[in-house]
Enzyme design. Structure first.
Site, PDB file in Angstrom:
ATOM      1  N   GLY A 143       0.831  -1.202   0.000  1.00  0.00           N
ATOM      2  CA  GLY A 143       0.000   0.000   0.000  1.00  0.00           C
ATOM      3  C   GLY A 143       0.865   1.250   0.000  1.00  0.00           C
ATOM      4  O   GLY A 143       2.098   1.185  -0.137  1.00  0.00           O
ATOM      5  N   THR A 164      -3.672   6.260  13.592  1.00  0.00           N
ATOM      6  CA  THR A 164      -4.054   7.524  12.956  1.00  0.00           C
ATOM      7  C   THR A 164      -4.543   8.552  13.978  1.00  0.00           C
ATOM      8  O   THR A 164      -5.069   8.173  15.038  1.00  0.00           O
ATOM      9  CB  THR A 164      -5.171   7.252  11.917  1.00  0.00           C
ATOM     10  OG1 THR A 164      -5.759   8.484  11.532  1.00  0.00           O
ATOM     11  CG2 THR A 164      -6.270   6.380  12.481  1.00  0.00           C
ATOM     12  N   ASP A 165      -4.405   9.818  13.631  1.00  0.00           N
ATOM     13  CA  ASP A 165      -4.946  10.898  14.472  1.00  0.00           C
ATOM     14  C   ASP A 165      -6.465  10.825  14.574  1.00  0.00           C
ATOM     15  O   ASP A 165      -7.071  11.391  15.478  1.00  0.00           O
ATOM     16  CB  ASP A 165      -4.505  12.278  13.945  1.00  0.00           C
ATOM     17  CG  ASP A 165      -4.874  12.543  12.481  1.00  0.00           C
ATOM     18  OD1 ASP A 165      -5.529  11.687  11.851  1.00  0.00           O
ATOM     19  OD2 ASP A 165      -4.493  13.611  11.966  1.00  0.00           O
ATOM     20  N   GLU A 166      -7.086  10.104  13.614  1.00  0.00           N
ATOM     21  CA  GLU A 166      -8.551  10.079  13.579  1.00  0.00           C
ATOM     22  C   GLU A 166      -9.161   9.356  14.780  1.00  0.00           C
ATOM     23  O   GLU A 166     -10.357   9.481  15.046  1.00  0.00           O
ATOM     24  CB  GLU A 166      -9.041   9.441  12.275  1.00  0.00           C
ATOM     25  CG  GLU A 166      -8.547  10.210  11.060  1.00  0.00           C
ATOM     26  CD  GLU A 166      -9.259   9.877   9.774  1.00  0.00           C
ATOM     27  OE1 GLU A 166     -10.445   9.511   9.822  1.00  0.00           O
ATOM     28  OE2 GLU A 166      -8.614   9.981   8.717  1.00  0.00           O
ATOM     29  N   TYR A 191     -14.138   3.694  10.093  1.00  0.00           N
ATOM     30  CA  TYR A 191     -12.690   3.510   9.902  1.00  0.00           C
ATOM     31  C   TYR A 191     -11.942   3.877  11.181  1.00  0.00           C
ATOM     32  O   TYR A 191     -11.148   3.106  11.709  1.00  0.00           O
ATOM     33  CB  TYR A 191     -12.192   4.382   8.740  1.00  0.00           C
ATOM     34  CG  TYR A 191     -10.695   4.627   8.762  1.00  0.00           C
ATOM     35  CD1 TYR A 191      -9.799   3.596   8.473  1.00  0.00           C
ATOM     36  CD2 TYR A 191     -10.171   5.886   9.103  1.00  0.00           C
ATOM     37  CE1 TYR A 191      -8.421   3.810   8.523  1.00  0.00           C
ATOM     38  CE2 TYR A 191      -8.806   6.110   9.146  1.00  0.00           C
ATOM     39  CZ  TYR A 191      -7.934   5.066   8.854  1.00  0.00           C
ATOM     40  OH  TYR A 191      -6.579   5.269   8.911  1.00  0.00           O
ATOM     41  N   ALA A 192     -12.218   5.098  11.701  1.00  0.00           N
ATOM     42  CA  ALA A 192     -11.496   5.577  12.880  1.00  0.00           C
ATOM     43  C   ALA A 192     -11.792   4.687  14.083  1.00  0.00           C
ATOM     44  O   ALA A 192     -10.891   4.406  14.898  1.00  0.00           O
ATOM     45  CB  ALA A 192     -11.879   7.028  13.165  1.00  0.00           C
ATOM     46  N   ALA A 193     -13.052   4.225  14.187  1.00  0.00           N
ATOM     47  CA  ALA A 193     -13.411   3.352  15.313  1.00  0.00           C
ATOM     48  C   ALA A 193     -12.653   2.031  15.236  1.00  0.00           C
ATOM     49  O   ALA A 193     -12.186   1.502  16.257  1.00  0.00           O
ATOM     50  CB  ALA A 193     -14.916   3.096  15.309  1.00  0.00           C
ATOM     51  N   LYS A 213      -9.727   1.576  13.901  1.00  0.00           N
ATOM     52  CA  LYS A 213      -8.322   1.841  14.241  1.00  0.00           C
ATOM     53  C   LYS A 213      -8.177   2.030  15.758  1.00  0.00           C
ATOM     54  O   LYS A 213      -7.201   1.575  16.361  1.00  0.00           O
ATOM     55  CB  LYS A 213      -7.807   3.081  13.497  1.00  0.00           C
ATOM     56  CG  LYS A 213      -7.760   2.952  11.982  1.00  0.00           C
ATOM     57  CD  LYS A 213      -6.806   1.886  11.491  1.00  0.00           C
ATOM     58  CE  LYS A 213      -5.352   2.238  11.741  1.00  0.00           C
ATOM     59  NZ  LYS A 213      -4.441   1.190  11.203  1.00  0.00           N
ATOM     60  N   ASN A 237      -0.983  11.654   5.451  1.00  0.00           N
ATOM     61  CA  ASN A 237       0.294  11.532   4.731  1.00  0.00           C
ATOM     62  C   ASN A 237       0.123  11.960   3.278  1.00  0.00           C
ATOM     63  O   ASN A 237      -0.953  11.778   2.693  1.00  0.00           O
ATOM     64  CB  ASN A 237       0.757  10.076   4.725  1.00  0.00           C
ATOM     65  CG  ASN A 237       1.354   9.619   6.035  1.00  0.00           C
ATOM     66  OD1 ASN A 237       2.343   8.906   6.051  1.00  0.00           O
ATOM     67  ND2 ASN A 237       0.779  10.009   7.164  1.00  0.00           N
ATOM     68  N   ASN A 240      -9.030  22.148   3.840  1.00  0.00           N
ATOM     69  CA  ASN A 240      -9.026  21.345   2.605  1.00  0.00           C
ATOM     70  C   ASN A 240      -9.110  22.252   1.378  1.00  0.00           C
ATOM     71  O   ASN A 240      -8.489  21.978   0.350  1.00  0.00           O
ATOM     72  CB  ASN A 240     -10.195  20.357   2.611  1.00  0.00           C
ATOM     73  CG  ASN A 240      -9.984  19.247   3.628  1.00  0.00           C
ATOM     74  OD1 ASN A 240      -8.844  18.978   4.040  1.00  0.00           O
ATOM     75  ND2 ASN A 240     -11.060  18.610   4.048  1.00  0.00           N
ATOM     76  N   ARG A 261     -19.354  15.015   3.800  1.00  0.00           N
ATOM     77  CA  ARG A 261     -19.249  13.610   4.211  1.00  0.00           C
ATOM     78  C   ARG A 261     -19.978  13.437   5.551  1.00  0.00           C
ATOM     79  O   ARG A 261     -19.866  14.288   6.437  1.00  0.00           O
ATOM     80  CB  ARG A 261     -17.760  13.274   4.374  1.00  0.00           C
ATOM     81  CG  ARG A 261     -17.492  11.974   5.067  1.00  0.00           C
ATOM     82  CD  ARG A 261     -16.036  11.880   5.514  1.00  0.00           C
ATOM     83  NE  ARG A 261     -15.144  11.456   4.464  1.00  0.00           N
ATOM     84  CZ  ARG A 261     -13.812  11.581   4.545  1.00  0.00           C
ATOM     85  NH1 ARG A 261     -13.235  12.116   5.596  1.00  0.00           N
ATOM     86  NH2 ARG A 261     -13.052  11.156   3.558  1.00  0.00           N
TER      87      ARG A 261
END
Ligand SMILES: NC(=O)c1ccc[n+]([C@@H]2O[C@H](COP(=O)([O-])OP(=O)(O)OC[C@H]3O[C@@H](n4cnc5c(N)ncnc54)[C@H](O)[C@@H]3O)[C@@H](O)[C@H]2O)c1
Length: 347
Positions: A39, A154-156, A182-184, A186, A212, A281, A305
């Protein structure tokens, strides 16, 4: 020394096996398992690591999902101290065979489902790979007495802060309040890692990095997506107002941070990693369009989102003070180079 055997061939597809290194001097040579190494960040890490430490040996295990790109490893597949194995971190039997075969000194887990938007539509695979897969890897590390396990997080996992927040950023002790599936997933994986450190005494470290940027990222992600759309004369979408902020970390700065943590990080510790380049952004997209010499009129505001985090300000004093890490790449130059790299691949 040829390390692959028939059993391993039966369980996974061993595509590249050039492993001929004899470990005579254990002090200067480390055998690493890199999961998810095909990846974006994992492949940058492998290329970087083998340049820095040509005496080390890397085994890369990757499921080769849509996000993987073997071209990213073209320079290392020829090396004698690099082996690629196609496999799934959720496959316990397969992992055990790999661990028994290779006797890893350290494991770095980059393998993950990584796209927030996809996690909102199809969360189950995120729980499967990111949580269950990490658990299976941790079990194998305990069973085969691996010296060190590093989890790429991740920071998330911290959730977000208001846009006008101007106090100290998230520290490694801040509560976990993830917003997306996703964050949950991680965050859950991080907690599993910490539990294995405490319960089984596994030497676990965790890095939580910001966004990144760099070579070899899948086009679903913001930077390559902007470049691809703008280069093809299409509209560049921005979620909501575009005021949500992100902190941009050059991928090679991240690689150095991970290396410092593996070698000198404390067991059971977490390290935040960000470059201090936070911007909205919208500002980021405008900057990329400017580098591409494209008109800002290409920007199109779209529906926000679901659960979109506003920003993740992180306090990175711990890694700076304890491990002497600071970002070495200037944001604008590294971004210019990265944009030029993607652009050249599209011509
Ligand atoms: N990209 C970022 O900005 C960023 C920021 C912070 C943290 N992270 C974390 O860094 C890690 C790597 O992110 P990335 O951007 O390189 O992701 P990526 O999606 O580009 O790569 C993930 C890799 O994992 C592999 N993979 C997926 N499921 C697997 C499985 N079950 N078994 C084995 N391999 C599997 C994929 O084939 C792919 O090669 C992830 O854990 C992610 O959460 C990424």
């Amino acid at each position: 020394m040829i390390l692959a055997d028939t059993a391993l061939f039966q369980c996974g597809v061993l595509l590249y096996n050039r492993t001929v290194v004899n470990i005579k001097n254990k002090e200067v040579l480390m055998r690493l398992l890199i999961t998810g190494g095909v990846g974006f960040i994992g492949s940058n890490y492998i290329n970087w690591h083998l340049q820095q430490y040509p005496g080390d040996e890397i085994v890369c295990l990757d499921k080769l999902t849509y996000a993987a790109n073997m071209a990213a490893l073209a320079d290392v597949v020829k090396l004698n101290n690099f082996t690629f194995i196609q496999g799934d971190i959720c496959d316990e039997k397969f992992l055990e065979m790999c661990f028994a075969q290779y006797k890893f000194d350290a494991v770095i887990n980059f393998a993950a489902e990584s796209h927030v938007d996809t996690s909102i539509i199809s969360p189950a695979i995120f729980t499967k790979t990111n949580v269950e897969g990490t658990g299976v890897l941790l079990d194998a590390c305990v069973k085969f007495a691996v010296e060190k396990f590093h989890q790429i997080s991740t920071d998330e996992v911290y959730g977000d802060k208001p846009l006008d927040y101007d106090w100290r950023g998230f520290t490694e002790e801040s509560p976990l309040q993830p917003s997306s599936p996703y964050a949950a997933s991680k965050a859950a994986a991080d907690l599993l890692c910490l539990a294995y450190a405490r319960t089984y005494g596994l030497y676990v470290t965790i890095s939580r990095s910001s966004n990144n940027y760099g070579k070899w990222q899948h086009t679903e992600k913001l930077l390559p997506k902007i470049i691809s759309l703008a280069e093809h004369g299409q509209k560049v979408p921005v979620y909501g107002s575009g005021l949500n902020k992100r902190d941009w970390l050059y991928v090679l700065d991240h690689c150095v941070a991970v290396d410092k943590i593996i070698r000198h990080g404390k067991a059971g510790h977490i390290y935040n990693v960000a470059a201090g380049t936070e911007m909205s952004n919208l500002t980021f997209i405008k900057l990329v369009l400017k580098i591409l010499a494209k008109d800002e009129n290409a920007i199109e505001f779209t529906e926000d989102r679901a659960g979109h985090d506003l920003r993740y300000p992180m306090d990175c004093e711990k890694i700076k003070n304890e491990l002497d890490w600071t970002p070495q790449y200037a944001f604008k130059e590294a971004l210019d180079e990265t944009v030029a790299w993607y652009r050249s691949r599209m011509l």
